[in-house]
Every structure is written in C-alpha cells, then in structure tokens.
Design an enzyme around this catalytic site. Structure first.
Site, PDB file in Angstrom:
ATOM      1  N   ARG A 117       0.183  -8.979  13.317  1.00 42.67           N
ATOM      2  CA  ARG A 117      -0.406  -7.997  12.398  1.00 42.67           C
ATOM      3  C   ARG A 117      -1.343  -8.671  11.397  1.00 42.67           C
ATOM      4  NH1 ARG A 117       4.766  -5.578  10.027  1.00 42.67           N
ATOM      5  NH2 ARG A 117       3.419  -4.259   8.771  1.00 42.67           N
ATOM      6  N   ARG A 166      11.756  -5.528   3.853  1.00 47.11           N
ATOM      7  CA  ARG A 166      11.496  -4.087   3.718  1.00 47.11           C
ATOM      8  C   ARG A 166      12.529  -3.239   4.467  1.00 47.11           C
ATOM      9  NH1 ARG A 166       5.809  -1.922   5.116  1.00 47.11           N
ATOM     10  NH2 ARG A 166       6.110  -3.176   6.976  1.00 47.11           N
ATOM     11  N   LYS A 216       0.831  -1.221   0.000  1.00 50.67           N
ATOM     12  CA  LYS A 216       0.000   0.000   0.000  1.00 50.67           C
ATOM     13  C   LYS A 216       0.858   1.261   0.000  1.00 50.67           C
ATOM     14  CE  LYS A 216      -1.977  -1.113   3.879  1.00 50.67           C
ATOM     15  NZ  LYS A 216      -1.305  -2.398   4.159  1.00 50.67           N
ATOM     16  N   ARG A 237      11.865  -1.872  10.164  1.00 52.98           N
ATOM     17  CA  ARG A 237      10.848  -1.579  11.184  1.00 52.98           C
ATOM     18  C   ARG A 237      10.799  -2.671  12.247  1.00 52.98           C
ATOM     19  NH1 ARG A 237       5.525   0.091   7.825  1.00 52.98           N
ATOM     20  NH2 ARG A 237       4.604  -1.248   9.400  1.00 52.98           N
TER      21      ARG A 237
END
Ligand code: AP5
Length: 255
Positions: free
Chosen positions: A205, A161, A43, A194
C-alpha cells in the site's frame, strides 16, 4: 457551531438504492473537501471528526468497498470480487472499477450538503474524472487537505488499528482504545483488524501511494487547492490545526 446529526452514510456504503438516516441540511457554502495522505496517516479519523464540525458527508471509497465485501459473494459483481482481491493484497483497485462505483453514488457528491472525500481520488485518472464531474455539475472544491507524517508513525498507526464492523468507526489499541476491548464505543459493534493491515500488505500500500497517489499533491497544488497539515499529535490537535486552516480559507473566500 451546532453538531449535525451523524448520517449512517447508507447511500454511499450500500449504493444509491439505500437511504441515509440523516441527510446534512442544505447549506449556502457547503464544504467540499478531499483528504490526501499516505495509508494510515489518519484520514478516516479526521474525516469523522471534521464531519461532526462541518456537517458534510464522509465519503470513503475504502469503506464502500469493504461494505460491498460484507455482502454474500453471489450478490457481488465480478468487477467487485476482483476489486476485493486487489484490496486484500494492498494494491489499488483499477480506475475503471473505482469510477464505476463513485459514479453510481454521484448523488452523494452532487446533492449532499458538502462532502469529505477520503481515499478518493487516488490516481491522476481518478482526479481528472472527479474534476470533469464537478465541472459538469458546476461545483467547485473548497480545498484538498494533505496530511503529512513520518513513515515510522504511519506503520505504528496501521498495525494497531481496529475498525467497527457496523458503523466503521476507527480505534487504535493504544492511541485511541475503545472503552471496552473489542467493542465499538459508538454503536456496540464488534471491532476487527483489517486484512490489509498485515505487514506485507502495508508495504504494498505504501508503494502504491508513492507511485500513484503522491503525484496528486502537485496536481492540486497547481490548482491552488492544497492545504498541507502536519499529522503529528492527537486526533483532536490535528483536527484543530485543520479547522484553523479551513476557517482562514473561508475568511479569505468571503473577503
Ligand atoms: P482505504 O480504506 O482508503 O485505506 P487507506 O487510504 O490505505 O487509508 P487507511 O484507511 O488505511 O488510513 P487512514 O489514513 O484513513 O487512517 P485512520 O484514520 O484509519 O483503502 C483501502 C484499500 O481500498 C486500498 O488499499 C485500495 O485497495 C482500495 N481503494 C480504496 N479507494 C481506492 C481508490 N480511490 N482507488 C483505488 N483503490 C482504492 O488511522 C489509522 C490508525 O491510526 C487508526 O487505528 C487510528 O485510530 C490511529 N490514529 C489516527 N489518528 C491518530 C493520531 N493522531 N494519533 C495516534 N493514532 C491515530
């Protein structure tokens, strides 16, 4: 379509007392989009690409919470300190805290030349709050883009990521590597992993998504706003797929 200047999103990331470096120009029919999809589906990556094409502001609640986390702990409210703990564990932040933060920044939703909401709303309660705000301001959503991807691809995207500490641009160690390892292509900032991309937080999550966010698909489908998009392929391919559906929608609205 000309490329609009990229805003630093200061008013969204730091709160209403900050001013953005570039504000999107007023538009006759600004795009007001929500991006839905599981954590790691892409996203944020799509929001960055779409912002460049559509000139709308990229409003990510995750980025706003992370920006608050960069402040010294004495300038964080107790609710914000609690929110950052929820995030570390991979759990959703309570609706009341999320809405308080969004409401404080509602100018970004109401007065901006359109928006791309990323990571908000994430529960039916948040969706209802947004709907009420927009009805009160006589604004309507253009569409809700729902990105779909198999679980294995999602986990692969999340575990590789890297995010820029300064401008929040998103990279991937193999799929979207920066030109120089650990350094942001856009602003030269340091890239970090992160905390909630640890395997145990990823599981929490994904469960939170299934339980609380997936029901929004039906909610927006019933409102006739849902645009499902397959999130396989390169970021540019997915963006082209999204633009194709948005352009078709805009033709229908103008007809
Ligand atoms: P948030 O920051 O919103 O995280 P998220 O929804 O979990 O989504 P992500 O940012 O993890 O993934 P993404 O879909 O944006 O993927 P990305 O583009 O980065 O929220 C974090 C936390 O904040 C929540 O868990 C919660 O605690 C709290 N929070 C925030 N908002 C809240 C709310 N409204 N209510 C309650 N709590 C809230 O891509 C992922 C990786 O894949 C990147 O490395 C990227 O480079 C790579 N990639 C992207 N596209 C492709 C592609 N096409 N091919 C290959 N690699 C790709």
């Amino acid at each position: 379509m000309s490329t609009p200047a990229k805003s630093d999103r200061a008013a969204w990331l730091q709160g209403p007392s900050a001013e953005c470096s570039a504000v999107p120009a007023e538009r006759k029919n600004p795009w007001r989009l929500i991006l839905l999809g599981a954590p790691g589906v892409g996203k944020g990556t799509q929001a960055e690409l779409l912002t460049e094409r559509l000139g709308a502001c990229h409003l990510s609640t995750g980025d706003a919470f992370r920006a608050a986390g960069m402040q010294s702990s004495c300038s964080q409210s107790p609710a914000m300190r609690a929110a950052l703990e929820y995030m570390r564990r991979g759990e959703l932040v309570p609706d009341s805290t999320v809405w308080e933060m969004v409401r404080e920044r509602s100018d970004c939703i109401v007065n901006c030349g359109g928006f791309i909401l990323d990571g908000f709303p994430r529960t039916l309660g948040q969706a209802e709050s947004l709907k009420e705000l927009m009805e009160k301001e006589e604004l309507s959503l253009s569409a809700v883009v729902d990105y779909e991807l198999p679980l294995d691809d999602i986990i692969q995207r999340l575990s590789g990521r890297r995010t820029c500490e300064k401008c929040k641009s998103v990279f991937h160690v193999t799929e979207r590597p920066p030109k120089v390892g650990g350094v942001c292509d856009r602003c030269g900032g340091h890239l970090f992993q992160r905390e909630d991309d640890r395997p145990e937080a990823i599981t929490v999550r994904l469960e939170a998504y299934e339980r609380s966010t997936a029901p929004l698909i039906q909610f927006y489908k019933e409102l006739g706003l849902l645009l499902p998009i397959v999130a396989k392929g390169s970021p540019d391919e997915i963006m082209a797929r999204t633009m194709e559906k948005l352009e078709a929608l805009s033709m229908r609205l103008l007809a």
